[in-house]
Enzyme design. Sequence first.
Site, PDB file in Angstrom:
ATOM      1  N   GLU A 114     -32.306  48.308  27.873  1.00 57.59           N
ATOM      2  CA  GLU A 114     -33.244  47.265  27.444  1.00 57.59           C
ATOM      3  C   GLU A 114     -34.557  47.400  28.213  1.00 57.59           C
ATOM      4  O   GLU A 114     -34.582  47.913  29.341  1.00 57.59           O
ATOM      5  CB  GLU A 114     -32.611  45.880  27.709  1.00 57.59           C
ATOM      6  CG  GLU A 114     -33.497  44.721  27.310  1.00 57.59           C
ATOM      7  CD  GLU A 114     -32.750  43.393  27.180  1.00 57.59           C
ATOM      8  OE1 GLU A 114     -31.559  43.318  27.568  1.00 57.59           O
ATOM      9  OE2 GLU A 114     -33.358  42.423  26.694  1.00 57.59           O
ATOM     10  N   ASN A 139     -30.059  40.082  17.982  1.00 62.56           N
ATOM     11  CA  ASN A 139     -29.207  40.051  19.176  1.00 62.56           C
ATOM     12  C   ASN A 139     -28.965  38.616  19.598  1.00 62.56           C
ATOM     13  O   ASN A 139     -29.899  37.807  19.616  1.00 62.56           O
ATOM     14  CB  ASN A 139     -29.911  40.798  20.324  1.00 62.56           C
ATOM     15  CG  ASN A 139     -29.227  40.584  21.665  1.00 62.56           C
ATOM     16  OD1 ASN A 139     -28.159  41.152  21.918  1.00 62.56           O
ATOM     17  ND2 ASN A 139     -29.812  39.744  22.523  1.00 62.56           N
ATOM     18  N   GLU A 140     -27.720  38.304  19.901  1.00 62.70           N
ATOM     19  CA  GLU A 140     -27.378  36.954  20.363  1.00 62.70           C
ATOM     20  C   GLU A 140     -28.131  35.897  19.542  1.00 62.70           C
ATOM     21  O   GLU A 140     -28.872  35.063  20.088  1.00 62.70           O
ATOM     22  CB  GLU A 140     -27.604  36.804  21.881  1.00 62.70           C
ATOM     23  CG  GLU A 140     -26.714  37.763  22.658  1.00 62.70           C
ATOM     24  CD  GLU A 140     -26.608  37.501  24.164  1.00 62.70           C
ATOM     25  OE1 GLU A 140     -27.388  36.704  24.701  1.00 62.70           O
ATOM     26  OE2 GLU A 140     -25.718  38.107  24.786  1.00 62.70           O
ATOM     27  N   TYR A 181     -19.449  39.045  29.474  1.00 65.66           N
ATOM     28  CA  TYR A 181     -19.757  39.487  30.831  1.00 65.66           C
ATOM     29  C   TYR A 181     -18.718  38.959  31.810  1.00 65.66           C
ATOM     30  O   TYR A 181     -18.249  37.822  31.667  1.00 65.66           O
ATOM     31  CB  TYR A 181     -21.149  38.992  31.251  1.00 65.66           C
ATOM     32  CG  TYR A 181     -22.271  39.781  30.587  1.00 65.66           C
ATOM     33  CD1 TYR A 181     -22.660  41.014  31.101  1.00 65.66           C
ATOM     34  CD2 TYR A 181     -22.917  39.307  29.451  1.00 65.66           C
ATOM     35  CE1 TYR A 181     -23.674  41.752  30.508  1.00 65.66           C
ATOM     36  CE2 TYR A 181     -23.933  40.047  28.850  1.00 65.66           C
ATOM     37  CZ  TYR A 181     -24.304  41.268  29.389  1.00 65.66           C
ATOM     38  OH  TYR A 181     -25.304  41.996  28.795  1.00 65.66           O
ATOM     39  N   GLU A 219     -22.223  44.412  24.394  1.00 61.22           N
ATOM     40  CA  GLU A 219     -22.635  44.115  25.782  1.00 61.22           C
ATOM     41  C   GLU A 219     -21.399  43.702  26.570  1.00 61.22           C
ATOM     42  O   GLU A 219     -20.703  42.755  26.175  1.00 61.22           O
ATOM     43  CB  GLU A 219     -23.687  42.997  25.834  1.00 61.22           C
ATOM     44  CG  GLU A 219     -25.054  43.449  25.375  1.00 61.22           C
ATOM     45  CD  GLU A 219     -26.147  42.391  25.513  1.00 61.22           C
ATOM     46  OE1 GLU A 219     -26.062  41.557  26.450  1.00 61.22           O
ATOM     47  OE2 GLU A 219     -27.066  42.410  24.686  1.00 61.22           O
ATOM     48  N   GLN A 267     -26.012  47.433  31.974  1.00 61.20           N
ATOM     49  CA  GLN A 267     -26.862  48.317  31.225  1.00 61.20           C
ATOM     50  C   GLN A 267     -26.939  49.658  31.937  1.00 61.20           C
ATOM     51  O   GLN A 267     -26.626  49.726  33.116  1.00 61.20           O
ATOM     52  CB  GLN A 267     -28.241  47.718  31.088  1.00 61.20           C
ATOM     53  CG  GLN A 267     -28.258  46.394  30.331  1.00 61.20           C
ATOM     54  CD  GLN A 267     -29.669  45.944  29.940  1.00 61.20           C
ATOM     55  OE1 GLN A 267     -30.635  46.665  30.099  1.00 61.20           O
ATOM     56  NE2 GLN A 267     -29.785  44.717  29.439  1.00 61.20           N
TER      57      GLN A 267
HETATM   58  O1  AHR Z   1     -28.031  42.321  29.328  1.00 60.63           O
HETATM   59  C1  AHR Z   1     -28.883  41.293  29.696  1.00 60.63           C
HETATM   60  C2  AHR Z   1     -28.989  40.222  28.625  1.00 60.63           C
HETATM   61  O2  AHR Z   1     -27.740  39.607  28.473  1.00 60.63           O
HETATM   62  C3  AHR Z   1     -29.314  40.691  27.245  1.00 60.63           C
HETATM   63  O3  AHR Z   1     -30.687  40.853  27.055  1.00 60.63           O
HETATM   64  C4  AHR Z   1     -28.781  39.605  26.377  1.00 60.63           C
HETATM   65  O4  AHR Z   1     -28.394  40.061  25.108  1.00 60.63           O
HETATM   66  C5  AHR Z   1     -27.612  39.058  27.187  1.00 60.63           C
HETATM   67  O5  AHR Z   1     -27.638  37.696  27.263  1.00 60.63           O
END
Ligand code: AHR
Length: 515
Positions: A46, A195-196, A264, A319, A368
């Site tokens: 990103e 995205n999201e 995450y 992600e 990332q």
């Molecule tokens: O990876 C960091 C951020 O986490 C990304 O930009 C977003 O899609 C997620 O919330």
Amino acid sequence: MRKFNVLMAIFSLLVVSTTSAQNKVVINVSAARDTINKNIYGHFAEHLGHCIYGGFYVGENNKKIPNKNGIRLDVIAALKKLKVPVLRWPGGCFADTYHWKDGIGPKTQRPSMLNIWWGNVKEDNSFGTNEFLNMCEVLGAEPYLSGNVGSGTPQELADWVKYTTHPAASSPMPELRAKYGRQNPWKVKFWGMGNEAWGCGGNMTAEHYADVYRQYATFMTDWSNSDRLYRIASGASDDDYHWTETLMQKLPTKMFDALGLHHYSVIDWNKKGSSTEFTESEYFTTMQRALQMEELVTKHSAIMDKYDPKKTKSLSVDEWGGWYDVVKGTKDAFLFQQNTMRDAMIAGTTLNTFNNHCDRVKMANLAQIINVLQAVILTNEEKLVLTPTYHVMEMYNVHQNAVMLPLQVTSNNYQFEGKSLPAVSASASKDKNGAIHISVTNIDASTPQKISINLGNIKISSSSAIILKSNKLQDYNSFDKPNNIIPTAFTDYKITNTDLEINLPPFSVTVIELK
Ligand code: AHR
């Protein structure tokens, strides 16, 4: 002295009983059916912190850091070794603010913008579509472009498809591409539709996003001479099963190929903790979050099964990874964190989950790739370091495109303050040359695990193994000590008639090869 010997004998008995072979893995070769899509080993880049600028790209005029067309040569060499199959770009949250036409043509004429999600820094657009797609060709990775659905237009996204994939001279967009130095289209199969969308991509409800999706998808035309586009809908966050259910109900089957999922391993969004100075309690919670991936993938897949029993649509975990506080002295919005053995354990267990669910999970993108969150590479000016996560991804790349061997794991518990998690996770595959690879992790912070792996009828003429381990969970590779944690040969195993018996040290990741 005698008393001491008796005590020692009792102590050894206790140790043996806690490490005894309760752990069992049974591999069922005859049930092998599904292939582990190499894209499960995908990555994500990103425009955030130093992922692109300073990570991949240092500018064409940089004399200090060896580069070609501004792309770091050390990074390319390391990523080629990793066999990166697919790379998602340009975001993340950034994607829904990105207007791709600002990032093409002569660099001096490219307008700049404010990167509102990531520190309000100036984005000068010197790294854009041509730079990214050319870099993917050098890497041998397939690009995955995340379209701007949040603040863009259907026309803008349709034009991006034409600019990148339509044949020369077929319309104004390919002509623009030729004008900017690229005659033939690139191969761009994977397209993210925002995205999201539930958050930074527009704060939409699932119902509203489904309608918006249909509108954008209508105008993204395939070119019959190129590969069919593979459209990935912005997916659920964690356990938002309503999101998956709604999209499966409302998206016309011809209009999408996959649903995303983001998860995450974060201890607490308000108190993430240090990436290096963490307690066992924090480690335990991180692993709890990481192992939750198993439940999430299972439940989202079950919803997809209801609408798509033949599994024609896939789940793209686009992600995933560990998320901690930034390293002291670095900018909050740059998400720069260190990468320890804890991250190696997240990677090992999560990749096992993806391998075992390869009938539905066909892509995943670690967040990332460089200098951001659970990165595989960290850079600082001309210095570069490979993280423990890099080593796990490299050890596991033997599974790419191999046939998954279903297995059953019976595991001891890793216990901490009255809570418990399964200590052992595993996955196995057979590659096109007939070699079998078994990846096994022991997340227990202090107890080794003896594991008996039943191989059934597998005939073995040779074997080898590698392990990633360290003295402390908090150990990491620094710019001063880049080889503090590297894979080494592993020999603490034996093969009997039908079984492979291994002794895994605490918090370790091992891959065994059987031929
Ligand atoms: O990876 C960091 C951020 O986490 C990304 O930009 C977003 O899609 C997620 O919330």
